[in-house]
Design an enzyme around this catalytic site. Structure first.
Site, PDB file in Angstrom:
ATOM      1  N   ARG A  10      13.869 -49.753 -49.148  1.00 23.63           N
ATOM      2  CA  ARG A  10      13.076 -50.316 -50.241  1.00 23.63           C
ATOM      3  C   ARG A  10      11.889 -51.050 -49.638  1.00 23.63           C
ATOM      4  NH1 ARG A  10      16.609 -54.085 -53.866  1.00 23.63           N
ATOM      5  NH2 ARG A  10      14.617 -54.310 -54.958  1.00 23.63           N
ATOM      6  N   SER A  12      10.678 -53.979 -50.401  1.00 26.47           N
ATOM      7  CA  SER A  12      10.688 -55.439 -50.465  1.00 26.47           C
ATOM      8  C   SER A  12      10.716 -56.035 -49.064  1.00 26.47           C
ATOM      9  CB  SER A  12      11.903 -55.930 -51.260  1.00 26.47           C
ATOM     10  OG  SER A  12      13.092 -55.774 -50.505  1.00 26.47           O
ATOM     11  N   LYS A  86      26.703 -55.072 -50.290  1.00 29.81           N
ATOM     12  CA  LYS A  86      27.238 -55.606 -51.549  1.00 29.81           C
ATOM     13  C   LYS A  86      26.683 -54.886 -52.768  1.00 29.81           C
ATOM     14  CE  LYS A  86      24.046 -59.443 -52.544  1.00 29.81           C
ATOM     15  NZ  LYS A  86      23.732 -59.066 -53.922  1.00 29.81           N
ATOM     16  N   ASP A  87      25.553 -54.184 -52.607  1.00 30.59           N
ATOM     17  CA  ASP A  87      24.941 -53.486 -53.735  1.00 30.59           C
ATOM     18  C   ASP A  87      25.394 -52.032 -53.858  1.00 30.59           C
ATOM     19  OD1 ASP A  87      23.456 -55.763 -54.323  1.00 30.59           O
ATOM     20  OD2 ASP A  87      21.812 -55.158 -53.014  1.00 30.59           O
ATOM     21  N   THR A 130      20.168 -67.330 -62.030  1.00 28.21           N
ATOM     22  CA  THR A 130      20.942 -66.258 -61.401  1.00 28.21           C
ATOM     23  C   THR A 130      21.200 -65.182 -62.441  1.00 28.21           C
ATOM     24  OG1 THR A 130      22.971 -65.620 -60.244  1.00 28.21           O
ATOM     25  CG2 THR A 130      23.172 -67.353 -61.883  1.00 28.21           C
ATOM     26  N   SER A 132      23.597 -62.872 -61.546  1.00 25.33           N
ATOM     27  CA  SER A 132      24.936 -62.446 -61.148  1.00 25.33           C
ATOM     28  C   SER A 132      25.975 -63.042 -62.083  1.00 25.33           C
ATOM     29  CB  SER A 132      25.212 -62.901 -59.710  1.00 25.33           C
ATOM     30  OG  SER A 132      26.585 -62.914 -59.435  1.00 25.33           O
ATOM     31  N   LEU A 133      26.805 -62.196 -62.665  1.00 24.90           N
ATOM     32  CA  LEU A 133      27.878 -62.670 -63.541  1.00 24.90           C
ATOM     33  C   LEU A 133      28.882 -63.507 -62.743  1.00 24.90           C
ATOM     34  CD1 LEU A 133      29.083 -62.684 -66.345  1.00 24.90           C
ATOM     35  CD2 LEU A 133      30.169 -60.480 -65.843  1.00 24.90           C
ATOM     36  N   ARG A 134      29.120 -63.122 -61.503  1.00 29.96           N
ATOM     37  CA  ARG A 134      30.033 -63.894 -60.654  1.00 29.96           C
ATOM     38  C   ARG A 134      29.494 -65.310 -60.425  1.00 29.96           C
ATOM     39  NH1 ARG A 134      29.737 -65.195 -55.415  1.00 29.96           N
ATOM     40  NH2 ARG A 134      27.900 -63.875 -55.205  1.00 29.96           N
ATOM     41  N   ARG A 135      28.227 -65.405 -60.028  1.00 32.17           N
ATOM     42  CA  ARG A 135      27.643 -66.717 -59.758  1.00 32.17           C
ATOM     43  C   ARG A 135      27.562 -67.574 -61.012  1.00 32.17           C
ATOM     44  NH1 ARG A 135      22.939 -64.208 -55.851  1.00 32.17           N
ATOM     45  NH2 ARG A 135      24.146 -64.204 -53.909  1.00 32.17           N
ATOM     46  N   ARG A 152      15.066 -62.460 -62.369  1.00 33.67           N
ATOM     47  CA  ARG A 152      14.926 -61.182 -61.669  1.00 33.67           C
ATOM     48  C   ARG A 152      13.813 -61.269 -60.629  1.00 33.67           C
ATOM     49  NH1 ARG A 152      18.916 -57.348 -61.671  1.00 33.67           N
ATOM     50  NH2 ARG A 152      19.688 -56.913 -63.764  1.00 33.67           N
ATOM     51  N   GLY A 153      13.791 -60.279 -59.745  1.00 33.77           N
ATOM     52  CA  GLY A 153      12.736 -60.202 -58.737  1.00 33.77           C
ATOM     53  C   GLY A 153      13.283 -60.392 -57.339  1.00 33.77           C
ATOM     54  N   ASN A 154      12.426 -60.134 -56.338  1.00 37.01           N
ATOM     55  CA  ASN A 154      12.853 -60.338 -54.966  1.00 37.01           C
ATOM     56  C   ASN A 154      12.916 -61.835 -54.660  1.00 37.01           C
ATOM     57  OD1 ASN A 154      10.198 -61.216 -54.271  1.00 37.01           O
ATOM     58  ND2 ASN A 154       9.555 -59.098 -53.971  1.00 37.01           N
ATOM     59  N   THR A 157       9.701 -63.827 -55.203  1.00 35.79           N
ATOM     60  CA  THR A 157       9.391 -63.926 -56.632  1.00 35.79           C
ATOM     61  C   THR A 157      10.250 -64.989 -57.298  1.00 35.79           C
ATOM     62  OG1 THR A 157       8.728 -61.599 -56.768  1.00 35.79           O
ATOM     63  CG2 THR A 157       9.380 -62.671 -58.823  1.00 35.79           C
ATOM     64  N   ARG A 158      11.523 -65.019 -56.936  1.00 37.10           N
ATOM     65  CA  ARG A 158      12.425 -66.013 -57.534  1.00 37.10           C
ATOM     66  C   ARG A 158      12.046 -67.437 -57.107  1.00 37.10           C
ATOM     67  NH1 ARG A 158      18.412 -63.214 -58.059  1.00 37.10           N
ATOM     68  NH2 ARG A 158      17.675 -61.094 -58.324  1.00 37.10           N
ATOM     69  N   CYS A 245      28.493 -53.823 -59.315  1.00 38.23           N
ATOM     70  CA  CYS A 245      27.818 -54.842 -58.512  1.00 38.23           C
ATOM     71  C   CYS A 245      27.590 -56.128 -59.300  1.00 38.23           C
ATOM     72  CB  CYS A 245      26.490 -54.308 -57.971  1.00 38.23           C
ATOM     73  SG  CYS A 245      25.300 -53.873 -59.253  1.00 38.23           S
TER      74      CYS A 245
END
Length: 303
Positions: A10, A12, A86-87, A130, A132-135, A152-154, A157-158, A245
């Site tokens: 990618r 990024s 992880k992805d 975040t 992430s549902l886990r986080r 969202r974003g890299n 960006t975040r 994921c």
């Protein structure tokens, strides 16, 4: 062996940093010192979506950041590709394999906050970024007075959104911050007891075509077999929960002082966290660890 290999990544900053980690490991092997590794940056449909919809909170982007890279592999436009483990789905796309797990950085989650305020000291109603549902499940578990807002974003960006938009803190992966030399921005690390990472978090996998024996042989030269073993156990546990994921599952395995594996896991169900651990002392074989932990957590959920 070929004199030049095309490596898919990618575009990024983080993805390129990770790809260069793998390339540097390959270049460090004496018999590969004259080989050329050329990176081909590939913009995925997930990347395009984020460019066109910078404030998107859509969660159904599973596979969108790997599809075009895998297509480039299958069409032989590139020779191999580097991904965050992880992805990646538990089973690789038909015709492709995860040939090597080459590196694992710090697997923990971290907090980056405005004014460097620790998680426990954030004001009531503070906004945590975040997707992430886990986080987000962990935030609600640890501080149900905080607000979780998708982001969202890299990484860069975040971090800009944290500075310029309505966020008080972000939860990110320590591995990403360290690989981008942004460790100085970390407010604090979450302990593995407080926030179990995503399965395979911090690990890099290298994907190639399943019938490219020369490439597979080359990539095996940089495989860390112990990391591969631990990550495979984590991913097997996640698979038992049919984890995508973005599923609310955490899992991490480590070696104790006697070199025995301890596997930690949790699953969020109906707004409750179910957590347990199992060690190699308690089961006959390493292959039983993930299933035993799954059984223990499932029993707790069914009580």
């Amino acid at each position: 062996m070929k004199e030049k290999f095309i490596v898919g990544s990618r575009a990024s900053t983080l993805a390129l940093a990770q790809t260069n980690i793998v390339i540097d490991k390959l270049k460090s092997i004496s018999k590969l010192k004259n080989i050329i590794f050329q990176i081909e940056e590939i913009t995925t449909s997930g990347d395009k979506h984020l460019i066109e919809n910078p404030n998107s909170t859509e969660k159904s982007l599973k596979g969108a950041f790997t599809k075009e890279i895998e297509e480039a592999l299958l069409s032989k436009r590139i020779d191999f590709a580097v991904h965050s483990m992880k992805d990646m789905p538990t089973i690789s796309t038909k015709g492709l394999i995860y040939a090597s797990v080459a590196d694992r950085e710090d697997p923990r989650d971290i907090l980056v906050s405005k004014n460097n305020i620790k998680f426990k000291d954030l004001n009531k109603g503070s906004v945590i970024g975040t997707t992430s549902l886990r986080r987000s499940s962990y935030v609600h578990l640890l501080r149900n007075d905080l607000i979780v807002k998708p982001i969202r974003g890299n990484i860069n960006t975040r971090l800009k959104k944290l500075e310029n938009e309505n966020y008080d803190a972000l939860i990110l992966a320590a591995a990403a911050m360290k690989r981008l030399n942004l460790e100085n921005m970390i407010t604090e690390y979450f302990s593995l007891e407080d926030m179990i990472p995503a399965p395979g978090q911090g690990a890099l996998c290298v994907q190639c075509r399943e019938n490219d024996e020369d490439i597979i042989e080359m990539l095996k030269l940089i495989e860390d077999k112990k990391i591969r073993e631990l990550v495979d156990i984590e991913r097997e546990f996640a698979c038992l929960f049919d984890s995508g994921c973005n599923s609310p599952v955490g899992c991490y395995s480590k070696l104790d002082n006697d070199n025995n594996i301890i596997l930690y896991g949790n699953f969020f169900y109906n707004d409750k966290s179910y957590m347990d651990k199992v060690s190699l002392y308690e089961v006959k074989n390493k292959s039983d660890l993930a299933l035993e932990l799954y059984k223990r957590i499932s029993e707790k959920m069914n009580k």
